[in-house]
Motif scaffolding. Structure first.
Motif, PDB file in Angstrom:
ATOM      1  N   GLY A   1     -10.524   3.137  -1.832  1.00  0.00           N
ATOM      2  CA  GLY A   1     -10.321   3.125  -1.171  1.00  0.00           C
ATOM      3  C   GLY A   1      -9.791   1.249  -0.943  1.00  0.00           C
ATOM      4  O   GLY A   1     -10.710   0.500  -1.748  1.00  0.00           O
TER       5      GLY A   1
ATOM      6  N   ILE B   1       0.685  -1.297  -0.106  1.00  0.00           N
ATOM      7  CA  ILE B   1      -0.256  -0.429   0.242  1.00  0.00           C
ATOM      8  C   ILE B   1       0.640   0.900  -0.024  1.00  0.00           C
ATOM      9  O   ILE B   1       0.013   1.654  -0.623  1.00  0.00           O
ATOM     10  CB  ILE B   1      -0.952  -0.120   0.732  1.00  0.00           C
ATOM     11  CG1 ILE B   1      -0.259   0.049   2.264  1.00  0.00           C
ATOM     12  CG2 ILE B   1      -2.097  -0.771   0.978  1.00  0.00           C
ATOM     13  CD1 ILE B   1      -0.686   0.556   3.442  1.00  0.00           C
TER      14      ILE B   1
ATOM     15  N   GLU C   1     -10.476  -3.687  -2.875  1.00  0.00           N
ATOM     16  CA  GLU C   1     -11.048  -2.226  -3.601  1.00  0.00           C
ATOM     17  C   GLU C   1     -12.450  -2.102  -3.676  1.00  0.00           C
ATOM     18  O   GLU C   1     -13.041  -3.018  -3.549  1.00  0.00           O
ATOM     19  CB  GLU C   1     -10.609  -1.982  -5.356  1.00  0.00           C
ATOM     20  CG  GLU C   1      -9.115  -1.918  -5.130  1.00  0.00           C
ATOM     21  CD  GLU C   1      -8.896  -1.156  -6.432  1.00  0.00           C
ATOM     22  OE1 GLU C   1      -9.444  -1.221  -7.140  1.00  0.00           O
ATOM     23  OE2 GLU C   1      -7.416  -1.629  -7.007  1.00  0.00           O
TER      24      GLU C   1
ATOM     25  N   ASP D   1      -8.508   6.386   3.622  1.00  0.00           N
ATOM     26  CA  ASP D   1      -7.979   5.069   2.198  1.00  0.00           C
ATOM     27  C   ASP D   1      -7.763   3.910   2.341  1.00  0.00           C
ATOM     28  O   ASP D   1      -7.968   3.634   1.689  1.00  0.00           O
ATOM     29  CB  ASP D   1      -6.485   6.316   2.381  1.00  0.00           C
ATOM     30  CG  ASP D   1      -6.698   7.757   1.472  1.00  0.00           C
ATOM     31  OD1 ASP D   1      -7.270   7.695   1.492  1.00  0.00           O
ATOM     32  OD2 ASP D   1      -6.058   8.628   2.510  1.00  0.00           O
ATOM     33  N   ILE D   2      -7.164   3.479   3.447  1.00  0.00           N
ATOM     34  CA  ILE D   2      -6.890   2.033   3.968  1.00  0.00           C
ATOM     35  C   ILE D   2      -7.368   2.210   4.964  1.00  0.00           C
ATOM     36  O   ILE D   2      -7.976   2.601   6.302  1.00  0.00           O
ATOM     37  CB  ILE D   2      -4.869   1.455   4.169  1.00  0.00           C
ATOM     38  CG1 ILE D   2      -4.736   2.440   2.900  1.00  0.00           C
ATOM     39  CG2 ILE D   2      -4.950   0.645   4.452  1.00  0.00           C
ATOM     40  CD1 ILE D   2      -5.005   1.252   1.494  1.00  0.00           C
TER      41      ILE D   2
ATOM     42  N   LEU E   1       0.551   3.143  -2.930  1.00  0.00           N
ATOM     43  CA  LEU E   1      -1.116   4.293  -2.771  1.00  0.00           C
ATOM     44  C   LEU E   1      -0.773   5.393  -2.352  1.00  0.00           C
ATOM     45  O   LEU E   1      -1.687   5.830  -1.818  1.00  0.00           O
ATOM     46  CB  LEU E   1      -2.115   3.470  -2.130  1.00  0.00           C
ATOM     47  CG  LEU E   1      -1.900   2.392  -2.578  1.00  0.00           C
ATOM     48  CD1 LEU E   1      -3.408   1.513  -2.206  1.00  0.00           C
ATOM     49  CD2 LEU E   1      -2.928   2.166  -4.191  1.00  0.00           C
ATOM     50  N   GLN E   2       0.122   5.855  -1.384  1.00  0.00           N
ATOM     51  CA  GLN E   2       0.414   7.089  -0.478  1.00  0.00           C
ATOM     52  C   GLN E   2      -1.010   7.267   0.130  1.00  0.00           C
ATOM     53  O   GLN E   2      -1.405   8.711   0.357  1.00  0.00           O
ATOM     54  CB  GLN E   2       0.818   8.409  -1.400  1.00  0.00           C
ATOM     55  CG  GLN E   2       1.684   8.034  -2.798  1.00  0.00           C
ATOM     56  CD  GLN E   2       2.711   9.036  -3.154  1.00  0.00           C
ATOM     57  OE1 GLN E   2       1.835   9.862  -3.764  1.00  0.00           O
ATOM     58  NE2 GLN E   2       3.538   9.185  -2.997  1.00  0.00           N
ATOM     59  N   PRO E   3      -1.646   6.674   0.837  1.00  0.00           N
ATOM     60  CA  PRO E   3      -2.724   6.929   1.704  1.00  0.00           C
ATOM     61  C   PRO E   3      -2.299   8.116   2.691  1.00  0.00           C
ATOM     62  O   PRO E   3      -1.271   7.565   3.244  1.00  0.00           O
ATOM     63  CB  PRO E   3      -3.229   6.042   2.460  1.00  0.00           C
ATOM     64  CG  PRO E   3      -1.406   4.700   2.520  1.00  0.00           C
ATOM     65  CD  PRO E   3      -1.156   5.931   1.380  1.00  0.00           C
ATOM     66  N   LYS E   4      -3.384   8.596   2.798  1.00  0.00           N
ATOM     67  CA  LYS E   4      -3.484   9.433   4.173  1.00  0.00           C
ATOM     68  C   LYS E   4      -4.030   9.479   5.403  1.00  0.00           C
ATOM     69  O   LYS E   4      -3.897   9.810   6.394  1.00  0.00           O
ATOM     70  CB  LYS E   4      -3.845  11.323   3.809  1.00  0.00           C
ATOM     71  CG  LYS E   4      -3.115  11.333   2.674  1.00  0.00           C
ATOM     72  CD  LYS E   4      -1.773  11.774   2.548  1.00  0.00           C
ATOM     73  CE  LYS E   4      -0.964  12.564   1.056  1.00  0.00           C
ATOM     74  NZ  LYS E   4       0.903  12.300   0.669  1.00  0.00           N
ATOM     75  N   GLN E   5      -5.279   8.727   4.786  1.00  0.00           N
ATOM     76  CA  GLN E   5      -5.733   8.291   6.426  1.00  0.00           C
ATOM     77  C   GLN E   5      -5.831   6.702   6.318  1.00  0.00           C
ATOM     78  O   GLN E   5      -6.333   6.291   5.662  1.00  0.00           O
ATOM     79  CB  GLN E   5      -7.082   9.062   6.558  1.00  0.00           C
ATOM     80  CG  GLN E   5      -7.330  10.675   6.201  1.00  0.00           C
ATOM     81  CD  GLN E   5      -6.850  11.312   7.534  1.00  0.00           C
ATOM     82  OE1 GLN E   5      -6.961  10.074   8.675  1.00  0.00           O
ATOM     83  NE2 GLN E   5      -5.997  12.385   7.781  1.00  0.00           N
ATOM     84  N   ILE E   6      -5.646   6.290   7.568  1.00  0.00           N
ATOM     85  CA  ILE E   6      -5.144   5.041   7.780  1.00  0.00           C
ATOM     86  C   ILE E   6      -6.065   4.039   8.876  1.00  0.00           C
ATOM     87  O   ILE E   6      -5.935   5.028   9.759  1.00  0.00           O
ATOM     88  CB  ILE E   6      -3.983   3.902   7.348  1.00  0.00           C
ATOM     89  CG1 ILE E   6      -3.408   4.449   6.366  1.00  0.00           C
ATOM     90  CG2 ILE E   6      -4.057   2.337   8.141  1.00  0.00           C
ATOM     91  CD1 ILE E   6      -1.914   3.588   6.549  1.00  0.00           C
TER      92      ILE E   6
ATOM     93  N   VAL F   1       1.377  10.428   7.076  1.00  0.00           N
ATOM     94  CA  VAL F   1       0.164   9.905   6.998  1.00  0.00           C
ATOM     95  C   VAL F   1       0.012   9.798   8.526  1.00  0.00           C
ATOM     96  O   VAL F   1       0.527  10.043   9.011  1.00  0.00           O
ATOM     97  CB  VAL F   1       0.850   7.975   7.025  1.00  0.00           C
ATOM     98  CG1 VAL F   1       0.716   7.737   7.524  1.00  0.00           C
ATOM     99  CG2 VAL F   1      -1.106   7.183   6.385  1.00  0.00           C
TER     100      VAL F   1
END
Length: 243
Positions: free
Chosen positions: A154, A51, A239, A125-126, A54-59, A79
């Motif tokens: 997501g 992941i 997804e 996002d994840i 994917l450069q998620p900001k909120q996990i 993140v």
């Protein structure tokens, strides 16, 4: 003891699961390293690598336990991670870890139930979970919650034990699970039930394409399966399906 028997497995109530993990919290990390020979660390690293791009900001890390999966995800730039769990004892250990690692700015730990997540729809996002899905009291509600809180497109990232198809490994692992894990777990944790319960959940829980099919039923697409170490664990990515 509140127990529900389904077609596939025996399900214990959240009160029992909470009590179980509270009771073994101070030995949980030690036993994970001993009983997996440290391979569980490698599995988490491999899962997070899937992941990173994917450069998620909120996990959201569900069933975060003592926080190892959330801490591994902290390698991602910019993140913010929330780890939730029903065991306050496990969360206290997780909070101590991030304080020592100076990750308080990236990771927050909170009490939370997997089947009733206290977050708005389309928030993350994840959503990820390591070795926790098989302990859900209600798998249907838990996976529905995963889908609800994810943003469109997501990704759900799940790391879970599974059943190997390798003949030799299957028999060795069955012996190890039925005899070695309960014995070592009982000696170190002083809990006679926990390390008989945990291997049993592995044998009863759907895995591989069976679990992939279940994820699809709950609105996920592009489901990918990554068997680990002869298939004794599996990483799944899925997804959120948008209409």
């Amino acid at each position: 003891m509140a127990i529900e028997i389904t077609k596939h497995r025996i399900i214990y109530s959240q009160e029992i699961i909470r009590s179980l993990f509270d009771s073994i919290s101070n030995k949980y990390d030690l036993l994970n390293r001993i009983l997996s020979f440290g391979i569980d660390v490698l599995w988490r690293k491999r899962a997070i690598k899937l992941i990173v791009q994917l450069q998620p900001k909120q996990i959201l890390d569900v069933c975060t336990g003592t926080g190892d999966f959330a801490i591994e995800a902290a390698i991602i730039d910019n993140v913010k991670i929330i780890g939730v769990d029903i065991s306050l004892n496990m969360l206290n250990i997780a909070k101590h870890k991030i304080s020592k690692l100076k990750l308080d700015d990236k990771i927050t730990f909170r009490y939370g139930e997997a089947e009733n997540l206290d977050y708005p729809s389309n928030s993350f996002d994840i959503v990820m979970c390591a070795f926790g899905v098989r302990n859900f009291s209600n798998l249907q509600k838990g996976l529905s919650e995963f889908h609800r809180i994810l943003k469109d497109d997501g990704v759900a990232l799940i790391l879970e034990f599974s059943k190997t198809n390798n003949f030799l490994i299957k028999h060795l692992y069955t012996f190890y699970s039925n005899y070695i894990i309960p014995f070592v777990g009982r000696v170190i944790s002083k809990n006679n039930f926990a390390y008989r319960y945990l291997p049993k959940t592995v044998s009863e829980f759907p895995c591989g394409y069976e679990f992939s099919s279940i994820l699809e039923q709950f609105g996920f697409k592009n489901i990918k399966i990554y068997p680990q170490t002869f298939g004794i664990a599996t990483i799944y990515t899925a997804e959120k399906r948008t209409i």
